[in-house]
Design an enzyme around this catalytic site. Sequence first.
Site, PDB file in Angstrom:
ATOM      1  N   HIS A  97      28.062  37.295  43.940  1.00 41.45           N
ATOM      2  CA  HIS A  97      29.406  37.467  44.581  1.00 41.45           C
ATOM      3  C   HIS A  97      29.269  38.348  45.701  1.00 41.45           C
ATOM      4  CE1 HIS A  97      33.619  38.624  45.122  1.00 41.45           C
ATOM      5  NE2 HIS A  97      34.024  37.235  44.677  1.00 41.45           N
TER       6      HIS A  97
ATOM      7  N   ASP B 113      27.060  42.513  36.854  1.00 39.41           N
ATOM      8  CA  ASP B 113      28.315  42.093  37.394  1.00 39.41           C
ATOM      9  C   ASP B 113      28.862  41.145  36.180  1.00 39.41           C
ATOM     10  OD1 ASP B 113      30.625  40.951  38.276  1.00 39.41           O
ATOM     11  OD2 ASP B 113      29.691  40.094  40.300  1.00 39.41           O
TER      12      ASP B 113
ATOM     13  N   GLN C 105      32.728  37.275  35.745  1.00 34.42           N
ATOM     14  CA  GLN C 105      32.758  35.865  35.238  1.00 34.42           C
ATOM     15  C   GLN C 105      32.567  35.659  33.760  1.00 34.42           C
ATOM     16  OE1 GLN C 105      34.312  33.359  36.842  1.00 34.42           O
ATOM     17  NE2 GLN C 105      34.505  34.748  38.660  1.00 34.42           N
TER      18      GLN C 105
ATOM     19  N   LYS D 280      40.485  38.415  35.073  1.00 36.63           N
ATOM     20  CA  LYS D 280      39.536  37.126  34.768  1.00 36.63           C
ATOM     21  C   LYS D 280      39.332  36.987  33.123  1.00 36.63           C
ATOM     22  CE  LYS D 280      36.915  37.354  38.883  1.00 36.63           C
ATOM     23  NZ  LYS D 280      37.489  36.095  39.663  1.00 36.63           N
TER      24      LYS D 280
ATOM     25  N   CYS E  83      33.182  32.973  47.911  1.00 36.91           N
ATOM     26  CA  CYS E  83      32.903  34.352  48.251  1.00 36.91           C
ATOM     27  C   CYS E  83      31.089  34.722  47.567  1.00 36.91           C
ATOM     28  CB  CYS E  83      33.360  35.511  47.357  1.00 36.91           C
ATOM     29  SG  CYS E  83      35.138  35.778  48.055  1.00 36.91           S
TER      30      CYS E  83
END
Length: 404
Positions: free
Chosen positions: A120, A198, A201, A224, A362
């Site tokens: 991202h 990261d 998600q 999320k 993104c």
Amino acid sequence: MFDVEKIRADFPALKQLINEQPLVYLDSAATTQKPQAVIAATEQFYARNNANVHRGRHTLSEQATLAYEQARATVAAFFNITANELVWTKGATEAINLVTNGLSEQLDNQSTIVISALEHHANIVPWQQLAKRTGATLLTLPLQQNGRFNVEQCVNFIEQHKPTVLAITHASNALGNITPLETILHAAKQQHTITLVDGAQAALHLQPNLQQLGCDFYVFSAHKMLGPTGLGGLYGRYERLNSLAVYQTGGEMIETVTLTETTFRQAPAKFESGTPNIAAVIAFSAAIKYLVSLDKTNVYTHEQAIFNYAVEKLQLIDGITIYSDINNNIGTLCFNYKDEHPFDIATLLDGYGVAVRSGHHCAQPLMQHLGINGSVRASFAFYNNHKDVDLFIAALQECIALLD
């Protein structure tokens, strides 16, 4: 057994009509819907317990402080970390910026930062800026043309370049592909590389045990993970956290202040200046408690069943190209239909009450790597059911008929 209809009843937003059609929400990668428990926790705080945290000696302040710090402990337990390793931020993006800012004094023109084309923008741009500030070299992990990592190539790359920092996604926000992190992180650890993952998600779907994962930093966003917007978190191995320079300065994070000098508290307070998003923290704790109340295995099994059902149905439509790794995925389908613009597909689907995402997500470097300008993204969560898939496929077929 996993009773998805009982689960869906907990999410008020799923009960509404969009364009006079039942809502089919397939945009959970952008933000998840919120269970009633989270909505109620937010309302309860502002209606009865609203007060600032820490230092207050009146009843409301003490109650708010207790709930706030209990929430930190609840979320820390979810990730199998200690509470003092969890820093509240505005989201995964701010968490990454906190780390890149904090590393500025530790890197120089002899340092190497490694990212990937799967990231991202929030896990690309801050590292680009850090490289510019410090003179560090910015490199990218090898990525196959289909958007998947070859583990052996990645390990060889890490051994060759011996990076100072490795920043990598746990799961692609655009494709849903799950990164083979364990082997890659192990290779990085052998080179004494600082690692940031990261998890924006992946955290909801994979519910990672961060002690087992072994990264130095892990970032996530509450919205999320069934929680409120405007809140996220940074896990940092404690010694790594305290080695970072302060990010934002002001009240709360200080130890002593004179007119000429300031000393700072230890993590996590060191990075939490100003009044925090108290209501969101408490509501996020409710989201985590809700998630933990569900059987982890049943949730994952259901999500994969719905995803596989959607893959099966989508593959039957002539002209569809799927870019996601359908065998190693958190539940996100990235696809296009012939040369039709993804915006057109998404706009037409909305007319049938189907919410999907379209564009570059993104992830412009990834789109360029795949040789496309953008795509349609349908992302699933455990509150989706087979009927959602059927309505989505039927609507897509009608949209295609209109476009052909």
